[in-house]
Each structure stands twice: as structure tokens, then as C-alpha cells.
Scaffold this active site. Structure first.
Site, mmCIF file in Angstrom:
data_model
loop_
_atom_site.group_PDB
_atom_site.id
_atom_site.type_symbol
_atom_site.label_atom_id
_atom_site.label_comp_id
_atom_site.label_asym_id
_atom_site.label_seq_id
_atom_site.Cartn_x
_atom_site.Cartn_y
_atom_site.Cartn_z
ATOM 1 N N GLU A 1 -66.903 62.395 -60.368
ATOM 2 C CA GLU A 1 -67.241 61.970 -61.732
ATOM 3 C C GLU A 1 -66.109 61.547 -62.665
ATOM 4 O O GLU A 1 -65.227 62.446 -62.571
ATOM 5 C CB GLU A 1 -68.261 62.578 -62.422
ATOM 6 C CG GLU A 1 -68.523 62.317 -63.643
ATOM 7 C CD GLU A 1 -69.475 63.228 -64.578
ATOM 8 O OE1 GLU A 1 -70.174 62.820 -65.541
ATOM 9 O OE2 GLU A 1 -69.258 64.491 -64.258
ATOM 10 N N LYS B 1 -75.943 57.919 -64.593
ATOM 11 C CA LYS B 1 -76.187 59.141 -65.059
ATOM 12 C C LYS B 1 -77.217 59.262 -66.085
ATOM 13 O O LYS B 1 -77.157 58.508 -67.011
ATOM 14 C CB LYS B 1 -74.864 59.958 -65.457
ATOM 15 C CG LYS B 1 -75.064 61.245 -65.929
ATOM 16 C CD LYS B 1 -73.539 61.853 -66.295
ATOM 17 C CE LYS B 1 -73.674 63.290 -66.460
ATOM 18 N NZ LYS B 1 -72.273 63.970 -66.873
ATOM 19 N N CYS C 1 -73.382 64.898 -61.802
ATOM 20 C CA CYS C 1 -73.062 66.011 -62.394
ATOM 21 C C CYS C 1 -74.113 66.817 -63.218
ATOM 22 O O CYS C 1 -75.049 67.404 -62.590
ATOM 23 C CB CYS C 1 -71.952 65.851 -63.496
ATOM 24 S SG CYS C 1 -71.021 67.122 -64.136
#
Length: 507
Positions: free
Chosen positions: A264, A339, A373
């Protein structure tokens, strides 16, 4: 029970007939006239020798399993036994069929309790896989049904056997060997009074069955993953960053990897030139490189023949800032992912907004998913991907402390277990001076697995050295996931109580 018996499983021979006849008569003592003639056995052995199994103990036939291959599409599920076997000449047998049909299994009473039936069933399953047949099917007797026929319908009887409230010596055994009930057939076998002439049509599906084998464009079963544990460092300019990207792509592709995964916000070093700006302005400055990087990754995917998971990069769309990444396939096509869950720090420092795009992606190595993440800490998201057939979940991450890393890793391991999939996590390491809000990094990239006999006992296929720039190259076997889905010690995907709860995407 024979304490010191020598057990041999082999294909039946015509010369075995006399011993076979004795065993059949003993096994079917309530139907003593119902045994195969020598000519019938000869025909079976001549037509399909590999489909006839016997177990020999002390030179006696302790058990036997007979079968034929049929083109099942030519039969209705309501067939009778005589119809499916095609008479004494077994005229329905065809090498061009798609189903292994079991026509008899028996164990001599003297040798029951030795789990010989399981050996015969396993031999059939192995044969079904070797011959690339779709399934094993047979009409199973329910010999204890006559005792309950006055009070239970066949359906209720089967339900009670499934719940182990009633034991049926045939059906209970078949259910414990991964066969499932397809339907109940009335009038299946004439003279089977113990079953009231009912039979339970049982089926075992061959998960390795391939309808049509192609020489190209086939999905791989062993997939090689390359994970980049990226060292945060200062780069003089954009070209220097691209040079480092190409180094990793080149190195990993040299090992014939199918995928490479970047972390990321791996391109954060380019924010140094915007350090005189506010943090929201700096992240917008970084986002100006995203379109260029996408084209670079697409070119590398084609040039180096590798599927690239680009980690993530900031992207400005109107007044909103998103954290996005791309799957760049080696055929030149690409997909975008976002995300979904933004951390409090990302929102406070950069004004990041969560995306709304959640889907699996088809690749030449099967279906994959990508969660960035923090997203992996929300189990509902990966479960939705698993329900769409995801086999590998890629998680690019960025964590500053060991606490943050532990959250990502522990949750990723849980996702591997509960969704019966592989999870690959890759993060950045080291320090990044002169870039606000990106000072320190901690990571230990890894490939995580389900927890069952076919996988590592700790659920970790491989992991990199913590906080050191490196690559991790790992092979994962997708066939092991198929085995787990169908025959695992526990089956979390199949055993969910959908009668109590459900999960679905909002439109």
C-alpha cells in the site's frame, strides 16, 4: 476381526469366481439366490477390468465392489436397477460415459468392522478421478427401513439417519464417506423387501473433473506468488522510482511467478517534493503520478509476462481523495479496486474517502480478491469475495508500528481459515524522512493458509524477514483448497447456518 491378517486390494479376476460366490452368498444371506453368475462376472471383467475391485484376506475374498461407466444423460434419475445396468450383458457400459455407476458392494460378514468398505469406496473415488469422470452414482439400499416403514416415510427415515437418530448399515456408511443423497427411487430393486424396494440415489462429485481439456487458456492449479517487501527510501525523481519497480518485476518474473504484489502507498517517497504543502495538498500532489504509474505497470505486466497487483496509490476524483490500486493482467487488461475502510489517521491527515467497489477478479490462475490493509480487519468483506469463488486474497498494507502490523496479520490469518483461501500480505519497511505522516514502517510479508492437514500446522506457508527489504516467492496449490472445501476436517464455507443468517452486498 482378524488380528494379523494380510489385506490386499486389487482388481477382480475371473479365476476368483468360486471364492467370490461364497462371499456373496454369505453377505446376502437374506437373499441367498441373489448372486452374480460366472458369465456375468466374466463379462464385467472383460468389459471394464479396472472397475472391479476385491479385497483378499488369507486367500479369501473379504469384500468386493463392482461398477460400470454410463452416459448418465441418457437416464432419468427415476431409473430402476435393471435399466441402468443394461441386463446381464451390461449393455449400458460405455468408455465414453461420464459417470462411474456402482452396481454392487459387499463385505463378507466375517470381516465386517475392519473398515474394508471404506477402502473399496476410496478405490472407486481414485478410479473416478483417474478416468476424469464427473461423479460416482449408485442406488443405495436402506435395509433397516422395513422396521420403520409403518411410522416413517422414506424421506423422514433418511433425515433421521442423517441426524444419527437411526442407524442404517448401508446409508449411514455412505453418508460418512462423502456421498450425498440425490433423491429417493421407488421400485428400484425387485425383491429387496428389507428396503421396501426403495433405494436412495447417492452421488459423489469428482472435484477434479474437467469436461473439456484445452491446450491453452487453462487455469493453473499451482500458482507462484511474488511478494515485494518494499524499502521506503528517498528517490531523486519519478524515473528512479520506476527503475526500482522494474527491478522487482524483472527479478520476480525471472522465477516464472504468476503474480507480483506491491504494498500500500509504496510510492509515498515522491511526496517529499510536496513537503512544503499541507498534508491534504501533498497527497493530492502524489495522486498526480497515479495515471502514469498505471500505464507503467500495464507495460511491465505485458513485457515481463506477469500479473501485477499494484499495491495502492492515492487518486483524486473531483473533491474526494481515494486509495486505489490495479490488477494489471499479463494479457494487457486491467481492473481497478478501492480501499473501502479508511483509518482515522488517513481521514484526519489526508481527507481520504472510502471506496464502494467490491468484487472478485478473473485471472489465468482463477478468481482472486484484493483488500487494502484496514479492509482485511472487516470479515464480512472477504466473506462476500469468498462466496464469489475467490481462491487467493491479496492484501497490500502499510503499518507504522508492530501493533498495527499484528492487527493486519492476525486478521489475515483468520480470513484464510474462515474463507478456506490463501491470503498474501505485503508491506513496506524502513524509514522515510522528509515525508510528513510517513516516518516509519514495519512489516513482515507472508503467505497465509487455512489450517488443516494439507497445510502448514501454523497456517503460514512462508514469511519474509521482518523489516528488511526482500522478495518472497511462494507456490500455492489450488487443488488443496478444493480438497478442503469438500473433505476438510471442518468446512466453514459449507457449514454456515444460512437458515439463521445471510450476508449480501447492497446494490
Amino acid at each position: 476381526m482378524i488380528d494379523s491378517a494380510k489385506i490386499e486390494l486389487r482388481n477382480l479376476k475371473v479365476q476368483d469366481y468360486q471364492e467370490l460366490k461364497v462371499s456373496m452368498i454369505k453377505s446376502y444371506h437374506k437373499m441367498p439366490d441373489e448372486y452374480w453368475s460366472k458369465e456375468e462376472i466374466r463379462t464385467l471383467v472383460n468389459k471394464f477390468p479396472e472397475g472391479q475391485f476385491c479385497i483378499i484376506i488369507d486367500n479369501k475374498i473379504a469384500g468386493c465392489a463392482l461398477s460400470i461407466i454410463v452416459d448418465y444423460g441418457k437416464f432419468d434419475d427415476n431409473h430402476t436397477y435393471d435399466e441402468i445396468i443394461g441386463g446381464e450383458n451390461f449393455s449400458t457400459h460405455t468408455k465414453n460415459g461420464d459417470v462411474l455407476y456402482g452396481i454392487d458392494v459387499f463385505i463378507h460378514p466375517e470381516y465386517r468392522g475392519m473398515r474394508l468398505g471404506r477402502r473399496l469406496y476410496e478405490a472407486r473415488k481414485e478410479l473416478c478421478e483417474q478416468l476424469n469422470l464427473k461423479a460416482i452414482v449408485f442406488g443405495g439400499r436402506i435395509p433397516n427401513y422395513a422396521k420403520y416403514a409403518a411410522e416413517l416415510t422414506p424421506k423422514k427415515y433418511i433425515e433421521k439417519v442423517k441426524l444419527q437418530e437411526i442407524h442404517d448399515p448401508v446409508l449411514s456408511f455412505q453418508l460418512s464417506n462423502d456421498f450425498h443423497v440425490k433423491k429417493v427411487i421407488k421400485g428400484y430393486l425387485h425383491g429387496d423387501f428389507e428396503s421396501k424396494e426403495y433405494a436412495v440415489l447417492m452421488e459423489w462429485n469428482n472435484i477434479y473433473y474437467v469436461k473439456e481439456q484445452k491446450l491453452i487458456d487453462t487455469k493453473k492449479t499451482v500458482v507462484r506468488l511474488g511478494l515485494v517487501q518494499w524499502q521506503m527510501r528517498s528517490f531523486s525523481d519519478y524515473d528512479a522510482l520506476v527503475s526500482q519497480i522494474e527491478f522487482f518485476v524483472d527479478a520476480v518474473s525471472d522465477y516464472q511467478s504468476d503474480f507480483i504484489l506491491f504494498p500500500e502507498l509504496f510510492n509515498a517517497p515522491l511526496m517529499a517534493q510536496f513537503n512544503n504543502l499541507t498534508e491534504p495538498e501533498a497527497i493530492r500532489g502524489l495522486s498526480s503520478y497515479t495515471d502514469q504509474l498505471l500505464q507503467t505497470f500495464r507495460d511491465f505486466a505485458i513485457t515481463y509476462n506477469i500479473n501485477i497487483i499494484t499495491g495502492s496509490m492515492p487518486q483524486a476524483i473531483g473533491e474526494h481523495m481515494y486509495n486505489v490500486g490495479y490488477l494489471c493482467r499479463r494479457d494487457g487488461s486491467y481492473e481497478r479496486y478501492e480501499k473501502l475502510h479508511i483509518t482515522p489517521a488517513e481521514e484526519a491527515a489526508w481527507g481520504m474517502k472510502g471506496g464502494s467497489k467490491l468484487e472478485t477478479f478473473d485471472t489465468d490462475c482463477g478468481k482472486i480478491g484484493v483488500l487494502v490493509c484496514y479492509d482485511v480487519e472487516f470479515p464480512e468483506v472477504s466473506r462476500l469475495l469468498a462466496e464469489e469463488g475467490m481462491n487467493i486474497l491479496f492484501v497490500p498494507f502499510m503499518t507504522d508500528t508492530q501493533n498495527g502490523y499484528s492487527r493486519v496479520k492476525i486478521c489475515a490469518q483468520a480470513r484464510a481459515v474462515e474463507n478456506e483461501c490463501y491470503v498474501a500480505i505485503a508491506g513496506s519497511v524502513g524509514n522515510l524522512p522528509k515525508v510528513n505522516n510517513m516516518d516509519i514502517q514495519y512489516a513482515q510479508s507472508a503467505v497465509l493458509t487455512p489450517s488443516d492437514f494439507a497445510f502448514p500446522v501454523n497456517g503460514i506457508k512462508a514469511e519474509a524477514t521482518p523489516n528488511t527489504e526482500s522478495t518472497l516467492l511462494v507456490d500455492v496449490d489450488l487443488d488443496l483448497l478444493k480438497e478442503l472445501h469438500n473433505f476438510g476436517s471442518v468446512r466453514t464455507m459449507k457449514d454456515r447456518r444460512k437458515d439463521l443468517y445471510s450476508l449480501k452486498k447492497k446494490k
